[in-house]
Write a protein that holds these residues in place. Structure first.
Motif, PDB file in Angstrom:
ATOM      1  N   LYS A 150       0.824  -1.203   0.000  1.00  0.00           N
ATOM      2  CA  LYS A 150       0.000   0.000   0.000  1.00  0.00           C
ATOM      3  C   LYS A 150       0.862   1.258   0.000  1.00  0.00           C
ATOM      4  O   LYS A 150       0.490   2.269  -0.597  1.00  0.00           O
ATOM      5  CB  LYS A 150      -0.925   0.009   1.217  1.00  0.00           C
ATOM      6  N   ALA A 151       2.000   1.184   0.678  1.00  0.00           N
ATOM      7  CA  ALA A 151       2.876   2.358   0.754  1.00  0.00           C
ATOM      8  C   ALA A 151       3.322   2.810  -0.631  1.00  0.00           C
ATOM      9  O   ALA A 151       3.458   4.013  -0.893  1.00  0.00           O
ATOM     10  CB  ALA A 151       4.082   2.046   1.632  1.00  0.00           C
ATOM     11  N   SER A 152       3.557   1.854  -1.535  1.00  0.00           N
ATOM     12  CA  SER A 152       3.985   2.199  -2.896  1.00  0.00           C
ATOM     13  C   SER A 152       2.907   2.980  -3.622  1.00  0.00           C
ATOM     14  O   SER A 152       3.204   3.837  -4.463  1.00  0.00           O
ATOM     15  CB  SER A 152       4.317   0.923  -3.676  1.00  0.00           C
ATOM     16  N   ILE A 153       1.651   2.676  -3.318  1.00  0.00           N
ATOM     17  CA  ILE A 153       0.543   3.388  -3.952  1.00  0.00           C
ATOM     18  C   ILE A 153       0.362   4.771  -3.326  1.00  0.00           C
ATOM     19  O   ILE A 153       0.234   5.777  -4.032  1.00  0.00           O
ATOM     20  CB  ILE A 153      -0.749   2.559  -3.845  1.00  0.00           C
ATOM     21  N   TYR A 154       0.367   4.821  -1.989  1.00  0.00           N
ATOM     22  CA  TYR A 154       0.142   6.105  -1.311  1.00  0.00           C
ATOM     23  C   TYR A 154       1.280   7.092  -1.546  1.00  0.00           C
ATOM     24  O   TYR A 154       1.087   8.301  -1.392  1.00  0.00           O
ATOM     25  CB  TYR A 154      -0.068   5.878   0.184  1.00  0.00           C
ATOM     26  N   ARG A 155       2.455   6.609  -1.909  1.00  0.00           N
ATOM     27  CA  ARG A 155       3.543   7.530  -2.253  1.00  0.00           C
ATOM     28  C   ARG A 155       3.243   8.268  -3.554  1.00  0.00           C
ATOM     29  O   ARG A 155       3.777   9.353  -3.798  1.00  0.00           O
ATOM     30  CB  ARG A 155       4.871   6.772  -2.389  1.00  0.00           C
ATOM     31  N   ARG A 156       2.399   7.681  -4.377  1.00  0.00           N
ATOM     32  CA  ARG A 156       2.095   8.261  -5.682  1.00  0.00           C
ATOM     33  C   ARG A 156       0.732   8.940  -5.721  1.00  0.00           C
ATOM     34  O   ARG A 156       0.560   9.942  -6.428  1.00  0.00           O
ATOM     35  CB  ARG A 156       2.149   7.158  -6.755  1.00  0.00           C
ATOM     36  N   TRP A 157      -0.241   8.397  -5.023  1.00  0.00           N
ATOM     37  CA  TRP A 157      -1.598   8.936  -5.056  1.00  0.00           C
ATOM     38  C   TRP A 157      -2.137   9.071  -3.632  1.00  0.00           C
ATOM     39  O   TRP A 157      -2.072   8.138  -2.844  1.00  0.00           O
ATOM     40  CB  TRP A 157      -2.516   8.016  -5.864  1.00  0.00           C
ATOM     41  N   ASP A 158      -2.713  10.224  -3.318  1.00  0.00           N
ATOM     42  CA  ASP A 158      -3.196  10.477  -1.961  1.00  0.00           C
ATOM     43  C   ASP A 158      -4.515   9.778  -1.674  1.00  0.00           C
ATOM     44  O   ASP A 158      -4.776   9.360  -0.547  1.00  0.00           O
ATOM     45  CB  ASP A 158      -3.364  11.983  -1.727  1.00  0.00           C
ATOM     46  N   THR A 159      -5.385   9.687  -2.696  1.00  0.00           N
ATOM     47  CA  THR A 159      -6.711   9.118  -2.484  1.00  0.00           C
ATOM     48  C   THR A 159      -7.038   8.146  -3.608  1.00  0.00           C
ATOM     49  O   THR A 159      -6.382   8.128  -4.654  1.00  0.00           O
ATOM     50  CB  THR A 159      -7.784  10.220  -2.472  1.00  0.00           C
ATOM     51  N   LYS A 160      -8.095   7.373  -3.399  1.00  0.00           N
ATOM     52  CA  LYS A 160      -8.490   6.438  -4.448  1.00  0.00           C
ATOM     53  C   LYS A 160      -9.086   7.185  -5.642  1.00  0.00           C
ATOM     54  O   LYS A 160      -9.018   6.709  -6.772  1.00  0.00           O
ATOM     55  CB  LYS A 160      -9.455   5.383  -3.914  1.00  0.00           C
ATOM     56  N   GLN A 161      -9.669   8.374  -5.388  1.00  0.00           N
ATOM     57  CA  GLN A 161     -10.156   9.175  -6.502  1.00  0.00           C
ATOM     58  C   GLN A 161      -9.010   9.550  -7.433  1.00  0.00           C
ATOM     59  O   GLN A 161      -9.120   9.429  -8.661  1.00  0.00           O
ATOM     60  CB  GLN A 161     -10.837  10.451  -5.990  1.00  0.00           C
ATOM     61  N   ASP A 162      -7.914  10.012  -6.835  1.00  0.00           N
ATOM     62  CA  ASP A 162      -6.744  10.379  -7.642  1.00  0.00           C
ATOM     63  C   ASP A 162      -6.212   9.175  -8.402  1.00  0.00           C
ATOM     64  O   ASP A 162      -5.833   9.279  -9.578  1.00  0.00           O
ATOM     65  CB  ASP A 162      -5.637  10.934  -6.739  1.00  0.00           C
ATOM     66  N   LEU A 163      -6.175   8.034  -7.748  1.00  0.00           N
ATOM     67  CA  LEU A 163      -5.647   6.823  -8.369  1.00  0.00           C
ATOM     68  C   LEU A 163      -6.485   6.404  -9.565  1.00  0.00           C
ATOM     69  O   LEU A 163      -5.967   6.103 -10.648  1.00  0.00           O
ATOM     70  CB  LEU A 163      -5.588   5.691  -7.338  1.00  0.00           C
ATOM     71  N   VAL A 164      -7.799   6.384  -9.399  1.00  0.00           N
ATOM     72  CA  VAL A 164      -8.688   5.932 -10.470  1.00  0.00           C
ATOM     73  C   VAL A 164      -8.602   6.868 -11.676  1.00  0.00           C
ATOM     74  O   VAL A 164      -8.449   6.417 -12.824  1.00  0.00           O
ATOM     75  CB  VAL A 164     -10.139   5.845  -9.960  1.00  0.00           C
ATOM     76  N   LEU A 165      -8.685   8.163 -11.440  1.00  0.00           N
ATOM     77  CA  LEU A 165      -8.671   9.104 -12.557  1.00  0.00           C
ATOM     78  C   LEU A 165      -7.311   9.148 -13.241  1.00  0.00           C
ATOM     79  O   LEU A 165      -7.221   9.265 -14.466  1.00  0.00           O
ATOM     80  CB  LEU A 165      -9.075  10.495 -12.065  1.00  0.00           C
ATOM     81  N   ASP A 166      -6.240   9.037 -12.453  1.00  0.00           N
ATOM     82  CA  ASP A 166      -4.908   9.018 -13.056  1.00  0.00           C
ATOM     83  C   ASP A 166      -4.711   7.760 -13.895  1.00  0.00           C
ATOM     84  O   ASP A 166      -4.086   7.805 -14.956  1.00  0.00           O
ATOM     85  CB  ASP A 166      -3.838   9.085 -11.973  1.00  0.00           C
ATOM     86  N   ALA A 167      -5.254   6.635 -13.431  1.00  0.00           N
ATOM     87  CA  ALA A 167      -5.152   5.394 -14.199  1.00  0.00           C
ATOM     88  C   ALA A 167      -5.856   5.541 -15.541  1.00  0.00           C
ATOM     89  O   ALA A 167      -5.348   5.105 -16.580  1.00  0.00           O
ATOM     90  CB  ALA A 167      -5.749   4.236 -13.406  1.00  0.00           C
ATOM     91  N   PHE A 168      -7.018   6.181 -15.522  1.00  0.00           N
ATOM     92  CA  PHE A 168      -7.776   6.360 -16.764  1.00  0.00           C
ATOM     93  C   PHE A 168      -7.027   7.272 -17.726  1.00  0.00           C
ATOM     94  O   PHE A 168      -6.890   6.960 -18.914  1.00  0.00           O
ATOM     95  CB  PHE A 168      -9.153   6.942 -16.455  1.00  0.00           C
ATOM     96  N   VAL A 169      -6.524   8.396 -17.208  1.00  0.00           N
ATOM     97  CA  VAL A 169      -5.813   9.346 -18.062  1.00  0.00           C
ATOM     98  C   VAL A 169      -4.520   8.735 -18.594  1.00  0.00           C
ATOM     99  O   VAL A 169      -4.156   8.922 -19.760  1.00  0.00           O
ATOM    100  CB  VAL A 169      -5.527  10.651 -17.292  1.00  0.00           C
ATOM    101  N   ALA A 170      -3.820   7.983 -17.739  1.00  0.00           N
ATOM    102  CA  ALA A 170      -2.563   7.357 -18.166  1.00  0.00           C
ATOM    103  C   ALA A 170      -2.805   6.331 -19.263  1.00  0.00           C
ATOM    104  O   ALA A 170      -2.002   6.179 -20.185  1.00  0.00           O
ATOM    105  CB  ALA A 170      -1.874   6.700 -16.972  1.00  0.00           C
TER     106      ALA A 170
END
Length: 232
Positions: free
Chosen positions: A78-98
């Motif tokens: 989980k630490a590897s994810i939280y170092r890159r994205w603060d919230t699950k909203q950020d993670l989901v939208l960044d995944a889509f844009v990427a």
């Protein structure tokens, strides 16, 4: 001498027990090598996380989506994810844009063809949106539906998806004005929302497939008559 020989012969037929220390060493080395093969960093790790995001959203939807489940799928912490994205909203939208590019990126790419008419660029844009729906329809529906109940997600979608898309299409319409193909008064939010709204309604809310022919008809029969300097 005879007794010694008999004792050695008896010992030779007994099952051999491996040395525990050596076995532990081999196991440790094997495990370390296995972990080293699984450990990913940089782009490879982010790609694995993005893949896990899409898989998790498709399987459980946004409401049940968790960082922990994504980490497990991506075989990372989980630490590897939280170092890159603060919230699950950020993670989901960044995944889509990427994976697919941001709305403004898509429009800018289409505008690289300086000779393309506004109508042709709009058709290509509509076709590209349809392709995104085919590739990520479940993710789009999950996010769209949940954003009506989640203010933080709605705000993130507004900032990272809607506003860039809106600005990019307005810029496209202004380009059409500069080319003499679009009425100046059509360069506004109402007209910029027509095409994505119609496509989103059919693909995301109604879960209806939209073909390239459908997209072309929407542009030719709905949008262009509204914005064109002359009847098309």
């Amino acid at each position: 001498m005879v007794a010694d020989k008999e004792r050695k012969r008896a010992l030779s037929v007994l099952p051999q027990v491996p040395r525990r220390k050596g076995l532990d060493t081999v196991t440790a080395v094997t495990t370390t090598a296995s972990l080293a093969r699984q450990r990913r960093r940089g782009v490879a790790l982010e790609d694995a996380i993005h893949d896990a995001v899409f898989a998790e959203l498709s399987e459980v939807g946004y409401a049940a989506f968790t960082i922990e489940a994504v980490a497990a799928r991506a075989k990372t912490g989980k630490a590897s994810i939280y170092r890159r994205w603060d919230t699950k909203q950020d993670l989901v939208l960044d995944a889509f844009v990427a994976r697919f590019g941001g709305p403004d990126d898509i429009v800018c790419e289409l505008l690289l063809d300086a000779d393309a008419a506004t109508r042709d660029v709009l058709v290509r844009l509509a076709t590209r949106i349809c392709q995104l729906s085919d590739e990520a329809g479940e993710v789009m529906r999950a996010v769209a539906c949940e954003s009506t109940r989640d203010p933080e997600l709605a705000a993130a979608v507004e900032q990272k998806v809607y506003r860039p898309k809106h600005a990019a299409i307005v810029a496209l319409l202004q380009r059409g004005v500069d080319r003499g193909e679009v009425r100046p008064e059509a360069v506004c939010g109402v007209y910029a929302d027509v095409l994505p709204s119609m496509l989103t309604y059919r693909m995301v809310l109604n879960n209806q497939p939209v073909t390239e022919r459908d997209a072309t008809e929407i542009v030719d029969n709905v949008l262009m008559p509204l914005i064109a300097t002359r009847r098309v």
